[in-house]
Design a protein around this motif. Sequence first.
Motif, short mmCIF file in Angstrom:
data_model
loop_
_atom_site.label_atom_id
_atom_site.label_comp_id
_atom_site.label_asym_id
_atom_site.label_seq_id
_atom_site.Cartn_x
_atom_site.Cartn_y
_atom_site.Cartn_z
N LEU A 1 0.78 -1.23 0.00
CA LEU A 1 0.00 0.00 0.00
C LEU A 1 0.82 1.28 0.00
O LEU A 1 0.45 2.25 -0.66
CB LEU A 1 -0.91 0.01 1.23
N GLY A 2 1.92 1.33 0.77
CA GLY A 2 2.65 2.56 1.00
C GLY A 2 2.54 2.97 2.45
O GLY A 2 2.83 2.18 3.35
N ASP A 3 2.09 4.21 2.73
CA ASP A 3 1.94 4.68 4.10
C ASP A 3 0.87 3.86 4.82
O ASP A 3 -0.19 3.58 4.26
CB ASP A 3 1.51 6.15 4.12
N ILE A 4 1.15 3.52 6.08
CA ILE A 4 0.19 2.79 6.91
C ILE A 4 0.38 3.22 8.36
O ILE A 4 1.40 3.81 8.72
CB ILE A 4 0.38 1.25 6.82
N PRO A 5 -0.59 2.95 9.24
CA PRO A 5 -0.36 3.20 10.67
C PRO A 5 0.71 2.25 11.22
O PRO A 5 0.67 1.06 10.95
CB PRO A 5 -1.72 2.89 11.30
N TYR A 6 1.66 2.79 11.93
CA TYR A 6 2.66 1.97 12.61
C TYR A 6 2.82 2.42 14.06
O TYR A 6 2.57 1.66 14.99
CB TYR A 6 4.01 2.01 11.89
N LYS B 1 -0.01 -1.65 -18.72
CA LYS B 1 0.90 -1.65 -17.58
C LYS B 1 0.51 -2.74 -16.59
O LYS B 1 -0.66 -3.07 -16.43
CB LYS B 1 0.86 -0.30 -16.85
N PHE B 2 1.54 -3.28 -15.92
CA PHE B 2 1.28 -4.09 -14.74
C PHE B 2 0.87 -3.16 -13.59
O PHE B 2 1.40 -2.05 -13.48
CB PHE B 2 2.54 -4.84 -14.30
N PRO B 3 -0.04 -3.58 -12.73
CA PRO B 3 -0.29 -2.78 -11.52
C PRO B 3 0.93 -2.85 -10.61
O PRO B 3 1.70 -3.82 -10.66
CB PRO B 3 -1.50 -3.47 -10.89
N ILE B 4 1.11 -1.86 -9.76
CA ILE B 4 2.29 -1.86 -8.89
C ILE B 4 1.92 -1.70 -7.41
O ILE B 4 2.82 -1.64 -6.57
CB ILE B 4 3.32 -0.79 -9.31
N ARG B 5 0.63 -1.64 -7.10
CA ARG B 5 0.22 -1.59 -5.70
C ARG B 5 -1.25 -2.01 -5.60
O ARG B 5 -1.98 -2.03 -6.58
CB ARG B 5 0.42 -0.20 -5.08
N TRP B 6 -1.64 -2.34 -4.36
CA TRP B 6 -3.04 -2.61 -4.05
C TRP B 6 -3.69 -1.30 -3.60
O TRP B 6 -3.05 -0.25 -3.56
CB TRP B 6 -3.12 -3.64 -2.93
N ARG B 7 -4.98 -1.35 -3.25
CA ARG B 7 -5.71 -0.19 -2.75
C ARG B 7 -6.07 -0.37 -1.27
O ARG B 7 -6.18 -1.49 -0.78
CB ARG B 7 -6.98 0.04 -3.56
N TYR B 8 -6.27 0.76 -0.59
CA TYR B 8 -6.66 0.72 0.81
C TYR B 8 -8.08 0.16 0.96
O TYR B 8 -8.91 0.25 0.05
CB TYR B 8 -6.60 2.12 1.42
N TYR C 1 -3.94 1.90 -8.73
CA TYR C 1 -3.09 0.71 -8.81
C TYR C 1 -1.70 1.02 -9.37
O TYR C 1 -0.80 0.20 -9.23
CB TYR C 1 -3.76 -0.35 -9.70
N ASN C 2 -1.52 2.16 -10.00
CA ASN C 2 -0.23 2.48 -10.61
C ASN C 2 0.42 3.72 -10.01
O ASN C 2 1.28 4.34 -10.64
CB ASN C 2 -0.36 2.59 -12.13
N GLU C 3 0.04 4.04 -8.79
CA GLU C 3 0.73 5.10 -8.06
C GLU C 3 2.02 4.53 -7.47
O GLU C 3 2.03 3.42 -6.95
CB GLU C 3 -0.16 5.65 -6.95
N LYS C 4 3.10 5.30 -7.56
CA LYS C 4 4.41 4.80 -7.14
C LYS C 4 4.70 5.19 -5.69
O LYS C 4 4.73 6.37 -5.35
CB LYS C 4 5.51 5.32 -8.07
N MET C 5 4.91 4.18 -4.86
CA MET C 5 5.17 4.41 -3.45
C MET C 5 6.64 4.77 -3.21
O MET C 5 7.51 4.53 -4.07
CB MET C 5 4.76 3.19 -2.63
#
Length: 532
Positions: A138-143, A474-481, A507-511
């Motif tokens: 996903l990218g940013d997440i709660p940690y 394009k291949f997707p490069i991430r999942w969605r929240y 799906y194609n936003e770069k983290m």
Amino acid sequence: MKFRNIICTVAALGAIGMSTVSCTGKFDDYNTDDNATTKVTPGMIATQLILNITDIGGSKYSIYHSMLQKQVVWCEGAQEDNQYNMLSRVGFGDYTDFTNCQKMILEAASQTEAVQNSYKGLAKFLKAYRLYGITMKLGDIPYSDSNAAEGGNFTPKYDTQHDVFAHILEDLESAESLFASGAKFEGDPIYSGDPAKWRKACNAFELKVLMNMQQVADQSDAADLNVKSRFARIASSGNIFAGNDDNFMLVFSDAAGQQYPLYNNQHMSFYATSSYLIEPLKNLNDYRLFYYCSPAVGKTNAGVAASSWDAYPGLDPAGDQSVNNAIHADLMDCKPNQRYLQPAGEPIIRIGYMEQNFILAEAALRGWINGSAEEYYKKGIRASMEFIAQYTPAGETYNHGKEITAEYIDQYLAQPNVQLKSNFDGALEQIITQKYLGSYRQSLDYECWFDHRRTGYPAWELNPSTNLNDEQNKFPIRWRYSQDEIDYNKANLEEALNRQYGGNDGYNEKMWVVPNAVETPIAGKTITDFGK
């Protein structure tokens, strides 16, 4: 699939707001009386927490990652989302484990300090392991707020992915230090509570995390994470995996509820093996093919021997579904080897010696560590073959007359087309693709998919006419929240989306960790040509 029958009930609110936990135990190896209710022990909780990260589910669930990573072709009706690059939303249900981690530590308070250290180390490892898998999707997440529900905060803030990785690295190193001062603990179905084994697992996993930070290793905004120097220090520490016996893996058996996921799996009639796996193995005269697959019934019915390479056709995972279904109906595809359909199957590796060697090979190739990239690369291949031979029953039913022996492995590694190439791109392709070939039916999470996103290898083809991604070229490069985050934590989610992706949960936003993510195939490369 259930193990040890530990039952934990959770009351949850919002995305990660687990506020209450109660557990009752009725389990196999870790109980004193099968029919008695006993007080919850830290070992009971540890067992379930460990099994939660090693169990990949039964039935069709155990195959989804193999579809996305183009190792399995599914021949049931319409296109399967994972096979054709349609990614889903990712929920935060795994966060519920963190409250159970705190419960485990509290229940261990009466133990010796050394045993408490082991449980604390386990909790930190589990948190790092879980959140690594989520942030990579996903990218940013709660940690930092991942346990916020305990204090009544059910709308946790999102950490930047940089900070998430900083926390992961910190937790893994803290876990390794705690295990170093720890003692044997109860409830561990993987290493029987051996803290020395857990130290190695922490370090092996950190090497994986650091290699997946390769694209940002030289960026100024990652300078504080010291990616390369951390990697070199851990690689030379002497506390990493030394053989397959160190693997962090789940072993199956014929005991009720502990069978291999494909055993008695009702979906096996739709399972076919991909040409992306089969063709490279053929090109390399690689006997793993005969251990991975059963020959096509249509071929053997026509008189082709099970020991013949010609008995193993693969299906194109990017091909038209109707074409694949027709080939499947004609019995001209390969199902999994019978060894996978036995109750014990083979152990499923989550963190492994094979993978570690390929990571070290890539590190040596990139100049992160001293040593020979080719030596590590060949150790990885050898580890894969030795593992398969060790966990396969004897006889032609399972090896189809192509037995992997010590002599065969030496011959394989001496082949000219197996030698590591002298140019960087060629060598990187060999390292990543051999990791891919060795990962079949293993559950290294989505590491092969992450490798492809990061390096372009394995060199998968893209068929716009069958691609289900929003951007068909394009291949997707991430999942969605997840929808839960939209419904219950919208303000914090929107802040994270605006910070990362201009507000778009696409799906194609770069983290942050893969700013140069590979979305299109490398020109002139195809995995089916690998090894020629």
